[in-house]
Design a protein around this motif. Structure first.
Motif, PDB file in Angstrom:
ATOM      1  N   ALA A   1       0.831  -1.204   0.000  1.00 52.15           N
ATOM      2  CA  ALA A   1       0.000   0.000   0.000  1.00 52.15           C
ATOM      3  C   ALA A   1       0.865   1.253   0.000  1.00 52.15           C
ATOM      4  CB  ALA A   1      -0.936  -0.009   1.203  1.00 52.15           C
ATOM      5  N   ASP A   2       1.944   1.236   0.778  1.00 56.63           N
ATOM      6  CA  ASP A   2       2.841   2.396   0.808  1.00 56.63           C
ATOM      7  C   ASP A   2       3.495   2.615  -0.555  1.00 56.63           C
ATOM      8  OD1 ASP A   2       2.267   2.776   3.479  1.00 56.63           O
ATOM      9  OD2 ASP A   2       4.060   1.743   4.202  1.00 56.63           O
ATOM     10  N   ALA A   3       3.917   1.527  -1.200  1.00 64.76           N
ATOM     11  CA  ALA A   3       4.555   1.648  -2.519  1.00 64.76           C
ATOM     12  C   ALA A   3       3.574   2.193  -3.545  1.00 64.76           C
ATOM     13  CB  ALA A   3       5.097   0.289  -2.962  1.00 64.76           C
ATOM     14  N   LEU A   4       2.329   1.696  -3.513  1.00 59.72           N
ATOM     15  CA  LEU A   4       1.338   2.156  -4.479  1.00 59.72           C
ATOM     16  C   LEU A   4       0.905   3.592  -4.194  1.00 59.72           C
ATOM     17  CD1 LEU A   4      -0.828  -1.087  -4.727  1.00 59.72           C
ATOM     18  CD2 LEU A   4       0.725  -0.169  -6.450  1.00 59.72           C
ATOM     19  N   ALA A   5       0.880   3.979  -2.936  1.00 59.76           N
ATOM     20  CA  ALA A   5       0.537   5.356  -2.601  1.00 59.76           C
ATOM     21  C   ALA A   5       1.588   6.324  -3.129  1.00 59.76           C
ATOM     22  CB  ALA A   5       0.389   5.507  -1.092  1.00 59.76           C
TER      23      ALA A   5
ATOM     24  N   GLU B   1      -4.969  -0.412  -5.257  1.00 61.43           N
ATOM     25  CA  GLU B   1      -4.648   0.889  -5.836  1.00 61.43           C
ATOM     26  C   GLU B   1      -4.388   1.849  -4.691  1.00 61.43           C
ATOM     27  OE1 GLU B   1      -7.393   2.080  -9.102  1.00 61.43           O
ATOM     28  OE2 GLU B   1      -8.476   0.289  -8.477  1.00 61.43           O
ATOM     29  N   GLY B   2      -3.223   2.448  -4.659  1.00 65.44           N
ATOM     30  CA  GLY B   2      -2.897   3.332  -3.558  1.00 65.44           C
ATOM     31  C   GLY B   2      -3.017   2.579  -2.232  1.00 65.44           C
ATOM     32  N   ARG B   3      -3.651   3.203  -1.283  1.00 67.80           N
ATOM     33  CA  ARG B   3      -3.849   2.550   0.016  1.00 67.80           C
ATOM     34  C   ARG B   3      -5.129   1.727   0.057  1.00 67.80           C
ATOM     35  NH1 ARG B   3       0.219   4.100   2.835  1.00 67.80           N
ATOM     36  NH2 ARG B   3       1.128   6.167   2.557  1.00 67.80           N
ATOM     37  N   HIS B   4      -5.847   1.678  -1.047  1.00 66.16           N
ATOM     38  CA  HIS B   4      -7.119   0.953  -1.103  1.00 66.16           C
ATOM     39  C   HIS B   4      -6.903  -0.463  -1.633  1.00 66.16           C
ATOM     40  CE1 HIS B   4      -9.777   4.398  -0.273  1.00 66.16           C
ATOM     41  NE2 HIS B   4      -8.818   5.078  -0.859  1.00 66.16           N
TER      42      HIS B   4
END
Length: 249
Positions: free
Chosen positions: A18-22, A126-129
């Motif tokens: 989640a951190d990487a995608l954010a 996607e992102g934090r979701h």
């Protein structure tokens, strides 16, 4: 059969993927397959994004503290193997095999505890979701499942119910909105239209709209993207039905 769709929104520092995608909003990860037994979990994931984003996603998956969906807040001692099946400039395919310990918890294992064997899983990150779609036999206690999941997640993520319905229910009306959208996505889309987000030029940007609605920018972006995807697919499906009817006349 019943369909259950919900999302986890991870707090910073709670999930490395989640951190990487954010940090790379244009990157996406979706599951190609996901299976769980009582003591194992294995999955294949398809990631897309820039080379820099894929490097970050790859590093997150290969990190020893990730453990393919483990919800434990501390090192649970699980054993995980992750392999890169394919890598291109904009695509990354990963295989993960995770052997859990008694202190481990995950969405698939909590689902098996409450819905039994034979649950099908589909995920989008996607992102934090982190959106989960479950198909199960219709037996089991959904409220108890969510309570157990909430306990396992703790303060690391917020949960949002998006849809629950029979899999045979047609899109549009199963969740009480004319468009078939979950209420949160319907509200986000309506607010975007009312405040001129879709005007050209735009009268408000996504940050201003998120501030007005009192939700994080990433949350609003996610809801609008999912709503737009749903409506686009619904429109294309409707066009195909109309075309087929005209041809059959």
């Amino acid at each position: 059969m019943r369909e259950l769709v919900f999302a986890l929104e991870y707090e910073p520092g709670c999930n490395r993927v989640a951190d990487a995608l954010a940090d790379h909003p244009d990157a996406r990860v979706r599951s190609l397959s996901l299976h769980a037994t009582a003591d194992r979990l294995w999955r294949v994931d398809h990631a897309t994004g820039t080379p820099e984003a894929l490097d970050a996603v790859e590093d997150a998956f290969l990190s020893a503290d990730y453990y393919a969906d483990c919800l434990a807040t501390e090192d649970c001692g699980a054993t995980q193997t992750t392999r890169i099946l394919d890598r291109a400039d904009d695509t990354l395919i990963l295989y993960s095999d995770w052997e859990r310990t008694p202190t481990c918890a995950s969405v698939p294992h909590i689902a098996r505890d409450h819905f039994g064997d034979g649950v099908l899983f589909e995920t989008r990150h996607e992102g934090r979701h982190y959106t989960w779609r479950l198909i199960h036999a219709g037996e089991g206690d959904v409220a108890a499942f969510f309570h157990a999941l909430e306990v396992a997640v703790g303060e690391c993520a917020q949960m949002e119910m998006l849809r629950t319905a029979n899999t045979t229910t047609s899109a549009g009306g199963s969740d009480g909105t004319p468009s078939g959208l979950p209420p949160a996505q319907e509200a986000a889309l309506q607010a975007a239209v009312e405040h001129g987000y879709y005007e050209s030029p735009r009268e408000v940007d996504v940050g201003e709209l998120a501030e007005h609605l009192g939700v994080p920018r990433s949350t609003l972006t996610y809801r609008l993207r999912r709503a737009e995807e749903h409506l686009a697919k619904q429109h294309v499906a409707g066009e195909r039905v109309t075309e087929e009817r005209l041809i059959s006349r």
